[in-house]
Write an enzyme that holds these catalytic residues in place. Structure first.
Site, PDB file in Angstrom:
ATOM      1  N   ARG A   1      -4.861  10.553   4.042  1.00 44.69           N
ATOM      2  CA  ARG A   1      -3.980  11.597   4.141  1.00 44.69           C
ATOM      3  C   ARG A   1      -3.055  11.704   3.232  1.00 44.69           C
ATOM      4  O   ARG A   1      -2.427  12.380   2.760  1.00 44.69           O
ATOM      5  CB  ARG A   1      -3.491  12.045   5.661  1.00 44.69           C
ATOM      6  CG  ARG A   1      -2.680  10.750   6.137  1.00 44.69           C
ATOM      7  CD  ARG A   1      -2.210  11.104   7.501  1.00 44.69           C
ATOM      8  NE  ARG A   1      -1.667  12.052   7.544  1.00 44.69           N
ATOM      9  CZ  ARG A   1      -0.535  12.635   7.403  1.00 44.69           C
ATOM     10  NH1 ARG A   1       0.190  11.958   6.400  1.00 44.69           N
ATOM     11  NH2 ARG A   1      -0.217  13.975   7.387  1.00 44.69           N
TER      12      ARG A   1
ATOM     13  N   ARG B   1       0.037  14.454  12.580  1.00 44.18           N
ATOM     14  CA  ARG B   1       0.419  14.226  10.950  1.00 44.18           C
ATOM     15  C   ARG B   1       0.490  15.734  10.257  1.00 44.18           C
ATOM     16  O   ARG B   1      -0.075  15.587   9.282  1.00 44.18           O
ATOM     17  CB  ARG B   1      -0.545  13.426  10.417  1.00 44.18           C
ATOM     18  CG  ARG B   1      -1.092  12.187  11.037  1.00 44.18           C
ATOM     19  CD  ARG B   1       0.088  11.118  11.255  1.00 44.18           C
ATOM     20  NE  ARG B   1       0.469  10.513  10.072  1.00 44.18           N
ATOM     21  CZ  ARG B   1      -0.005   9.344   9.179  1.00 44.18           C
ATOM     22  NH1 ARG B   1      -0.987   8.839   9.994  1.00 44.18           N
ATOM     23  NH2 ARG B   1       0.761   9.000   8.411  1.00 44.18           N
TER      24      ARG B   1
ATOM     25  N   ASP C   1       5.279   0.688  11.689  1.00 45.49           N
ATOM     26  CA  ASP C   1       4.129   0.061  11.176  1.00 45.49           C
ATOM     27  C   ASP C   1       4.196  -1.390  11.763  1.00 45.49           C
ATOM     28  O   ASP C   1       3.091  -2.111  11.332  1.00 45.49           O
ATOM     29  CB  ASP C   1       3.961   0.081   9.650  1.00 45.49           C
ATOM     30  CG  ASP C   1       3.550   1.405   9.137  1.00 45.49           C
ATOM     31  OD1 ASP C   1       3.848   1.832   7.804  1.00 45.49           O
ATOM     32  OD2 ASP C   1       3.371   2.443   9.946  1.00 45.49           O
TER      33      ASP C   1
ATOM     34  N   ARG D   1      -8.629  -0.844   4.536  1.00 45.85           N
ATOM     35  CA  ARG D   1      -7.674   0.057   3.986  1.00 45.85           C
ATOM     36  C   ARG D   1      -6.446  -0.264   3.598  1.00 45.85           C
ATOM     37  O   ARG D   1      -5.769   0.168   2.631  1.00 45.85           O
ATOM     38  CB  ARG D   1      -7.624   1.150   4.774  1.00 45.85           C
ATOM     39  CG  ARG D   1      -8.529   2.260   4.930  1.00 45.85           C
ATOM     40  CD  ARG D   1      -8.270   3.383   5.846  1.00 45.85           C
ATOM     41  NE  ARG D   1      -6.959   3.976   5.458  1.00 45.85           N
ATOM     42  CZ  ARG D   1      -5.995   4.627   6.188  1.00 45.85           C
ATOM     43  NH1 ARG D   1      -6.371   4.738   7.604  1.00 45.85           N
ATOM     44  NH2 ARG D   1      -4.943   5.007   5.722  1.00 45.85           N
TER      45      ARG D   1
ATOM     46  N   LYS E   1       0.799  -1.192  -0.053  1.00 42.82           N
ATOM     47  CA  LYS E   1      -0.004  -0.036  -0.053  1.00 42.82           C
ATOM     48  C   LYS E   1       0.765   1.307   0.022  1.00 42.82           C
ATOM     49  O   LYS E   1       0.473   2.103  -0.683  1.00 42.82           O
ATOM     50  CB  LYS E   1      -0.795   0.017   1.184  1.00 42.82           C
ATOM     51  CG  LYS E   1      -1.531   1.218   1.502  1.00 42.82           C
ATOM     52  CD  LYS E   1      -2.405   1.314   2.886  1.00 42.82           C
ATOM     53  CE  LYS E   1      -1.638   1.522   4.143  1.00 42.82           C
ATOM     54  NZ  LYS E   1      -1.239   3.050   4.368  1.00 42.82           N
ATOM     55  N   ASN E   2       2.026   1.322   0.978  1.00 43.85           N
ATOM     56  CA  ASN E   2       2.943   2.476   0.972  1.00 43.85           C
ATOM     57  C   ASN E   2       3.858   2.608  -0.144  1.00 43.85           C
ATOM     58  O   ASN E   2       4.389   3.653  -0.323  1.00 43.85           O
ATOM     59  CB  ASN E   2       3.503   2.331   2.450  1.00 43.85           C
ATOM     60  CG  ASN E   2       2.472   2.696   3.447  1.00 43.85           C
ATOM     61  OD1 ASN E   2       1.076   2.775   3.357  1.00 43.85           O
ATOM     62  ND2 ASN E   2       3.092   2.539   4.713  1.00 43.85           N
TER      63      ASN E   2
ATOM     64  N   ILE F   1       8.298   7.300  16.364  1.00 43.84           N
ATOM     65  CA  ILE F   1       7.637   7.902  15.278  1.00 43.84           C
ATOM     66  C   ILE F   1       6.294   8.970  15.483  1.00 43.84           C
ATOM     67  O   ILE F   1       6.459  10.109  15.162  1.00 43.84           O
ATOM     68  CB  ILE F   1       7.816   7.119  14.061  1.00 43.84           C
ATOM     69  CG1 ILE F   1       8.827   6.245  13.781  1.00 43.84           C
ATOM     70  CG2 ILE F   1       7.279   7.853  12.876  1.00 43.84           C
ATOM     71  CD1 ILE F   1      10.117   6.987  13.369  1.00 43.84           C
TER      72      ILE F   1
ATOM     73  N   CYS G   1      -4.818  12.260  12.339  1.00 44.58           N
ATOM     74  CA  CYS G   1      -5.568  10.821  12.460  1.00 44.58           C
ATOM     75  C   CYS G   1      -5.345  10.418  13.867  1.00 44.58           C
ATOM     76  O   CYS G   1      -4.749  10.899  14.736  1.00 44.58           O
ATOM     77  CB  CYS G   1      -5.008   9.891  11.314  1.00 44.58           C
ATOM     78  SG  CYS G   1      -3.323   9.169  11.753  1.00 44.58           S
TER      79      CYS G   1
HETATM   80  C1  EPZ Z   1       4.261   7.151   5.992  1.00 47.32           C
HETATM   81  O1  EPZ Z   1       3.583   8.046   6.703  1.00 47.32           O
HETATM   82  C2  EPZ Z   1       3.517   6.071   5.965  1.00 47.32           C
HETATM   83  N1  EPZ Z   1       2.398   6.094   4.998  1.00 47.32           N
HETATM   84  C3  EPZ Z   1       3.140   5.630   7.342  1.00 47.32           C
HETATM   85  O2  EPZ Z   1       2.284   4.099   7.309  1.00 47.32           O
HETATM   86  C4  EPZ Z   1       4.108   5.155   8.103  1.00 47.32           C
HETATM   87  O3  EPZ Z   1       4.076   4.827   9.510  1.00 47.32           O
HETATM   88  C5  EPZ Z   1       5.301   6.558   8.204  1.00 47.32           C
HETATM   89  O4  EPZ Z   1       5.332   6.874   6.751  1.00 47.32           O
HETATM   90  C6  EPZ Z   1       6.579   6.072   8.725  1.00 47.32           C
HETATM   91  O5  EPZ Z   1       7.230   5.202   8.201  1.00 47.32           O
HETATM   92  C7  EPZ Z   1       2.510   6.026   3.855  1.00 47.32           C
HETATM   93  O6  EPZ Z   1       3.308   5.571   3.258  1.00 47.32           O
HETATM   94  C8  EPZ Z   1       1.162   5.994   3.009  1.00 47.32           C
HETATM   95  P1  EPZ Z   1       6.162  10.581   8.013  1.00 47.32           P
HETATM   96  P2  EPZ Z   1       3.990   9.630   6.502  1.00 47.32           P
HETATM   97  O7  EPZ Z   1       6.307  11.921   7.209  1.00 47.32           O
HETATM   98  O8  EPZ Z   1       4.767   9.884   5.329  1.00 47.32           O
HETATM   99  C9  EPZ Z   1       6.405  13.912  11.300  1.00 47.32           C
HETATM  100  C10 EPZ Z   1       0.268   2.752   7.652  1.00 47.32           C
HETATM  101  O9  EPZ Z   1       0.193   2.245   8.737  1.00 47.32           O
HETATM  102  N2  EPZ Z   1       6.043  14.911  10.165  1.00 47.32           N
HETATM  103  O10 EPZ Z   1       7.678   9.815   7.654  1.00 47.32           O
HETATM  104  O11 EPZ Z   1       2.758  10.673   6.860  1.00 47.32           O
HETATM  105  C11 EPZ Z   1       5.026  13.097  11.610  1.00 47.32           C
HETATM  106  O12 EPZ Z   1       4.045  13.558  12.294  1.00 47.32           O
HETATM  107  C12 EPZ Z   1       0.779   4.426   7.966  1.00 47.32           C
HETATM  108  O13 EPZ Z   1       0.569   2.224   6.529  1.00 47.32           O
HETATM  109  C13 EPZ Z   1       6.277  16.239  10.468  1.00 47.32           C
HETATM  110  O14 EPZ Z   1       6.578  16.576  11.745  1.00 47.32           O
HETATM  111  O15 EPZ Z   1       5.031   9.641   7.719  1.00 47.32           O
HETATM  112  C14 EPZ Z   1       5.962  11.885  12.241  1.00 47.32           C
HETATM  113  O16 EPZ Z   1       5.883  11.998  13.629  1.00 47.32           O
HETATM  114  C15 EPZ Z   1       0.695   4.781   9.015  1.00 47.32           C
HETATM  115  N3  EPZ Z   1       6.042  16.907   9.430  1.00 47.32           N
HETATM  116  C16 EPZ Z   1       7.043  11.772  11.583  1.00 47.32           C
HETATM  117  O17 EPZ Z   1       7.332  13.084  10.785  1.00 47.32           O
HETATM  118  C17 EPZ Z   1       6.002  16.649   8.244  1.00 47.32           C
HETATM  119  O18 EPZ Z   1       5.758  17.458   7.325  1.00 47.32           O
HETATM  120  C18 EPZ Z   1       7.298  10.566  10.449  1.00 47.32           C
HETATM  121  O19 EPZ Z   1       6.202  10.860   9.405  1.00 47.32           O
HETATM  122  C19 EPZ Z   1       5.768  15.382   7.884  1.00 47.32           C
HETATM  123  C20 EPZ Z   1       5.854  14.351   8.707  1.00 47.32           C
END
Ligand code: EPZ
Length: 449
Positions: free
Chosen positions: A121, A150, A336, A428, A49-50, A358, A145
């Protein structure tokens, strides 16, 4: 699925969703599991999915079609993002149940609507390609979420460094570029972000000049996205490292690309096999994308062997032993997989500690596991799990995708029947979960509330 191509339109998706609601569909569905059966047999791992979500967004970058195979078409998130792309003007053809063809000859709309973005998202990933190719975009702020706020500040500040003019109005990110489009920049991410790395890669491939991303995410899904963009004519180096360099090109073209197998699905069924004490072959699993998970699983007593393109998992008859994990960006332990690993620890000898670094609120599976008899104490972003002899079936509530599947794992091995409500969370991210687990001997069925 007939071979005839079929255009998915935003209306079709909306109608489907309306039908679901009318028939008391996904939102009302439950899954009922009677625990105690060993899992034995084969499970074919679906496309990730990701990986699939950012890959679908690359279709905005080309007027000639991309054909994606091994696409998990039936996942809720894939349907939602397809609806967003259809709304923007992307032509989407369903070739068979795991193959999609997409391309965007012209843009019909620059606006990714709230009613769809709030459901998924990752729709924010249309921002980079829309700006990179068309110079304008309006994307609803995704909002938080269950697992955290996020934010998307890293996405926005990087695009501004590339010359985008961005305002936040009425809950939307409204962005446009100067006449000449985006300009390459030297970007240092303040923290590792998978989504921000993906968004900026897709913004940079058509920008003027060179973009360098420092502190970039290194997940296998990022590498899969980069490899697809390179097939489309992009110039990218450093994939899989923390520094990615992209030289902008004038245009991109379509290609054929197979979606990376889902490492999180693979890890999830490894734990299901370990918990139930069975023997399962995970077809098309990729052990090289699971390095940080293998070690703690083996320490806990799970036998894992690579057999060609497959992975053979079984228990060695000895009891599971508690071990500690801490989630980190790749190549560290994947966040995850945190909930699923916690379920494993609930039945281990001794204790284990889980630290989530994370997301700020990713322990929602804890109260539900405790209702099934687990002994878990949360202290801030850490949890101590003390092994118990058995879990008891109960009625539980799914809250987010990975917490939900952690409850499925617990139910597979609990005494008695477990009913999991709100299984649309599961739909999902896990294709055919009832079929896949049922085929290996699980007593699992879908029901209506
Ligand atoms: C991706 O989410 C995945 N989703 C998530 O999987 C996964 O848990 C996550 O990466 C971490 O590996 C998809 O790929 C669709 P991040 P993403 O930006 O990109 C902070 C699942 O269950 N952050 O790496 O949203 C954020 O709050 C989902 O399949 C900022 O502060 O994750 C988090 O604490 C859940 N500012 C950390 O960084 C930003 O602009 C990592 O988030 C962006 C993120």
């Amino acid at each position: 699925m007939t071979q005839a191509a079929q255009i998915i339109s935003f209306q079709d998706i909306k109608d489907t969703r309306a039908e679901d609601r009318k028939a008391g569909g996904l939102a009302m569905d439950q899954i009922k599991i009677r625990g105690g059966n060993r899992l034995n047999g084969n499970i074919r791992i679906s496309g990730a999915k990701n990986a699939a979500l950012p890959l679908l967004c690359t279709s905005l970058l080309t007027d000639t079609p991309i054909t994606f195979s091994n696409m998990p078409v039936s996942l809720g998130d894939i349907k939602t993002l397809s609806a967003v792309l259809a709304e923007l003007g992307t032509d989407i053809r369903l070739i068979d149940e795991n193959t999609m063809e997409l391309g965007t000859p012209t843009l019909k709309s620059k606006r990714a609507p709230y009613e769809l973005v709030r459901k998924m998202r990752a729709s924010v990933l249309v921002l980079g390609p829309l700006l990179g190719r068309f110079g304008e975009a309006e994307v609803s702020l995704p909002g938080g979420c269950a697992i955290g706020t996020r934010p998307v500040d890293l996405h926005i500040s990087a695009l501004e460094e590339m010359g985008a003019i961005i305002t936040l109005e009425d809950g939307y990110v409204k962005a446009k570029t100067e006449q000449g489009g985006l300009v390459g920049a030297d970007i240092k991410f303040a923290k590792v972000s998978v989504g921000a790395t993906e968004n900026i890669m897709m913004a940079a491939v058509l920008a003027k000049g060179t973009t360098t991303l420092h502190n970039a995410a290194q997940e296998p899904e990022i590498v899969d996205l980069g490899e697809c963009l390179i097939k489309m004519g992009a110039k990218i180096s450093g994939l899989g490292t923390s520094t990615i360099t992209i030289d902008g090109v004038p245009a991109l073209h379509g290609c054929d690309h197979s979606v990376l197998p889902d490492r999180i699905e693979t890890g999830t069924w490894m734990i299901a096999t370990a918990l139930t004490g069975g023997e399962v072959t995970l077809e098309n699993g990729r052990l090289d994308t699971l390095t940080a998970l293998i070690d703690p699983l083996r320490k806990a007593g799970v036998q894992i062997e690579e057999r060609g393109d497959d992975i053979f998992v079984h228990r060695n008859g000895k009891p599971l032993v508690g071990t500690d994990i801490m989630t980190e960006p790749y190549p560290g332990f994947p966040t995850d997989m945190q909930a699923q690993f916690m379920t494993l620890l609930t039945l281990c000898q001794g204790a284990g500690m889980v630290t989530e670094t994370i997301f700020e609120n990713r322990f929602m599976h804890v109260p539900e596991l405790c209702r099934m008899g687990a002994d878990i104490t949360v202290q801030g972003n850490s949890a101590i799990i003390r092994g118990v002899d058995t879990l008891k079936g109960a009625e539980v509530m799914a809250t987010d995708l990975r917490a939900s599947v952690a409850l499925v794992l617990a139910a597979l091995v609990a005494d008695g029947e477990t009913t999991i409500n709100r299984v649309y969370h599961l739909d999902r991210g896990y294709e055919d979960i009832v079929k896949k687990l049922g085929a290996c001997g699980a007593d699992i069925r879908r029901a209506k509330e």
